[in-house]
Structures are given as structure tokens and as C-alpha cells.
Design a protein around this motif. Sequence first.
Motif, PDB file in Angstrom:
ATOM      1  N   LEU A 218     -15.764  -0.583   8.288  1.00  0.00           N
ATOM      2  CA  LEU A 218     -16.647  -1.295   7.357  1.00  0.00           C
ATOM      3  C   LEU A 218     -16.954  -2.730   7.768  1.00  0.00           C
ATOM      4  O   LEU A 218     -18.000  -3.256   7.398  1.00  0.00           O
ATOM      5  CB  LEU A 218     -16.040  -1.281   5.947  1.00  0.00           C
ATOM      6  N   THR A 219     -16.050  -3.362   8.515  1.00  0.00           N
ATOM      7  CA  THR A 219     -16.244  -4.780   8.825  1.00  0.00           C
ATOM      8  C   THR A 219     -16.404  -5.082  10.303  1.00  0.00           C
ATOM      9  O   THR A 219     -16.866  -6.169  10.649  1.00  0.00           O
ATOM     10  CB  THR A 219     -15.059  -5.630   8.321  1.00  0.00           C
ATOM     11  N   GLY A 220     -15.957  -4.167  11.165  1.00  0.00           N
ATOM     12  CA  GLY A 220     -15.953  -4.463  12.591  1.00  0.00           C
ATOM     13  C   GLY A 220     -15.030  -5.622  12.932  1.00  0.00           C
ATOM     14  O   GLY A 220     -15.149  -6.246  13.976  1.00  0.00           O
ATOM     15  N   GLY A 221     -14.124  -5.932  11.993  1.00  0.00           N
ATOM     16  CA  GLY A 221     -13.187  -7.035  12.205  1.00  0.00           C
ATOM     17  C   GLY A 221     -13.810  -8.400  11.981  1.00  0.00           C
ATOM     18  O   GLY A 221     -13.200  -9.420  12.277  1.00  0.00           O
ATOM     19  N   ALA A 222     -15.037  -8.444  11.439  1.00  0.00           N
ATOM     20  CA  ALA A 222     -15.776  -9.699  11.305  1.00  0.00           C
ATOM     21  C   ALA A 222     -15.308 -10.586  10.149  1.00  0.00           C
ATOM     22  O   ALA A 222     -15.567 -11.783  10.159  1.00  0.00           O
ATOM     23  CB  ALA A 222     -17.267  -9.407  11.150  1.00  0.00           C
ATOM     24  N   VAL A 223     -14.673  -9.993   9.156  1.00  0.00           N
ATOM     25  CA  VAL A 223     -14.198 -10.764   8.000  1.00  0.00           C
ATOM     26  C   VAL A 223     -12.764 -10.337   7.682  1.00  0.00           C
ATOM     27  O   VAL A 223     -12.353  -9.237   8.040  1.00  0.00           O
ATOM     28  CB  VAL A 223     -15.087 -10.561   6.744  1.00  0.00           C
TER      29      VAL A 223
ATOM     30  N   GLU B 263       0.425  -5.141   4.936  1.00  0.00           N
ATOM     31  CA  GLU B 263      -0.682  -5.004   5.889  1.00  0.00           C
ATOM     32  C   GLU B 263      -1.868  -4.193   5.363  1.00  0.00           C
ATOM     33  O   GLU B 263      -2.995  -4.414   5.787  1.00  0.00           O
ATOM     34  CB  GLU B 263      -0.186  -4.397   7.199  1.00  0.00           C
ATOM     35  N   THR B 264      -1.614  -3.249   4.470  1.00  0.00           N
ATOM     36  CA  THR B 264      -2.699  -2.382   4.004  1.00  0.00           C
ATOM     37  C   THR B 264      -2.880  -2.370   2.492  1.00  0.00           C
ATOM     38  O   THR B 264      -3.737  -1.648   1.990  1.00  0.00           O
ATOM     39  CB  THR B 264      -2.468  -0.921   4.469  1.00  0.00           C
ATOM     40  N   THR B 265      -2.099  -3.148   1.770  1.00  0.00           N
ATOM     41  CA  THR B 265      -2.117  -3.091   0.300  1.00  0.00           C
ATOM     42  C   THR B 265      -2.476  -4.452  -0.291  1.00  0.00           C
ATOM     43  O   THR B 265      -1.982  -5.481   0.158  1.00  0.00           O
ATOM     44  CB  THR B 265      -0.749  -2.639  -0.238  1.00  0.00           C
ATOM     45  N   PHE B 266      -3.314  -4.397  -1.324  1.00  0.00           N
ATOM     46  CA  PHE B 266      -3.782  -5.613  -1.975  1.00  0.00           C
ATOM     47  C   PHE B 266      -3.668  -5.470  -3.485  1.00  0.00           C
ATOM     48  O   PHE B 266      -3.949  -4.401  -4.028  1.00  0.00           O
ATOM     49  CB  PHE B 266      -5.253  -5.876  -1.610  1.00  0.00           C
ATOM     50  N   LYS B 267      -3.262  -6.543  -4.122  1.00  0.00           N
ATOM     51  CA  LYS B 267      -3.233  -6.604  -5.585  1.00  0.00           C
ATOM     52  C   LYS B 267      -4.476  -7.389  -5.996  1.00  0.00           C
ATOM     53  O   LYS B 267      -4.701  -8.501  -5.519  1.00  0.00           O
ATOM     54  CB  LYS B 267      -1.970  -7.314  -6.068  1.00  0.00           C
TER      55      LYS B 267
ATOM     56  N   ALA C 233      -6.289   0.511   8.450  1.00  0.00           N
ATOM     57  CA  ALA C 233      -6.877  -0.227   9.565  1.00  0.00           C
ATOM     58  C   ALA C 233      -8.189   0.414  10.012  1.00  0.00           C
ATOM     59  O   ALA C 233      -9.155  -0.285  10.347  1.00  0.00           O
ATOM     60  CB  ALA C 233      -5.890  -0.293  10.724  1.00  0.00           C
ATOM     61  N   ASP C 234      -8.258   1.745   9.999  1.00  0.00           N
ATOM     62  CA  ASP C 234      -9.476   2.458  10.398  1.00  0.00           C
ATOM     63  C   ASP C 234     -10.639   2.139   9.468  1.00  0.00           C
ATOM     64  O   ASP C 234     -11.753   1.895   9.919  1.00  0.00           O
ATOM     65  CB  ASP C 234      -9.241   3.974  10.427  1.00  0.00           C
TER      66      ASP C 234
END
Length: 88
Positions: free
Chosen positions: A37-42, A10-14, A31-32
Motif C-alpha cells: 500500500l505504501t511502497g515504504g514511502a510513509v 512491529e505489526t500492531t497499532f492501538k 509487512a507485505d
Amino acid sequence: MTIVVEKTDETTFKVTVTAGTTTTHTVTVSADVYEKLTGGAVPAETLVEKSFEFLLARESNTSILSRFDLPVISRYFPEYESKIRGML
């Protein structure tokens, strides 16, 4: 140059960057921070990819930390938060 972002949880990306030399990075996005940074838009993957585009415009992929939390970018580049919003 290619940037490949894979969500590992959920919070980690490679992130794999291929540009002469191929590098792999592990990035965490709370999540914060995502919401701020995105407002959930992307999708979060887009935020991570655009963040790497931001970084790669300023330094080589071999100079980017191999593991970091996304807000760390602002420590090195104070303009990050304002610029990334315009890139999304």
C-alpha cells in the motif's frame, strides 16, 4: 475528531478515536500489506491514520471493528486500496 495511533509492536497499532464517543481499536498491518500500500514511502502509523480517516468518512467510530487486520477494510469497501494510495 481526533485520531491517535500508537505502535505497540512491529505489526500492531492501538488507535484511539475521539468523536463524541471515544473508541479504541487494535489494528495489525503485515509487512507485505504495508509495502503493497505504501511502497515504504510513509511510516506505518501514517497508513493506519489515513485508513481511519477513510473509514470515518464512511461510518462512525462506534461502527468500526475493535480489532482487525488492515486488509479487512477492502472486504467492506472495495475501493479502499485505490483510495488509500491517493491519501498517502
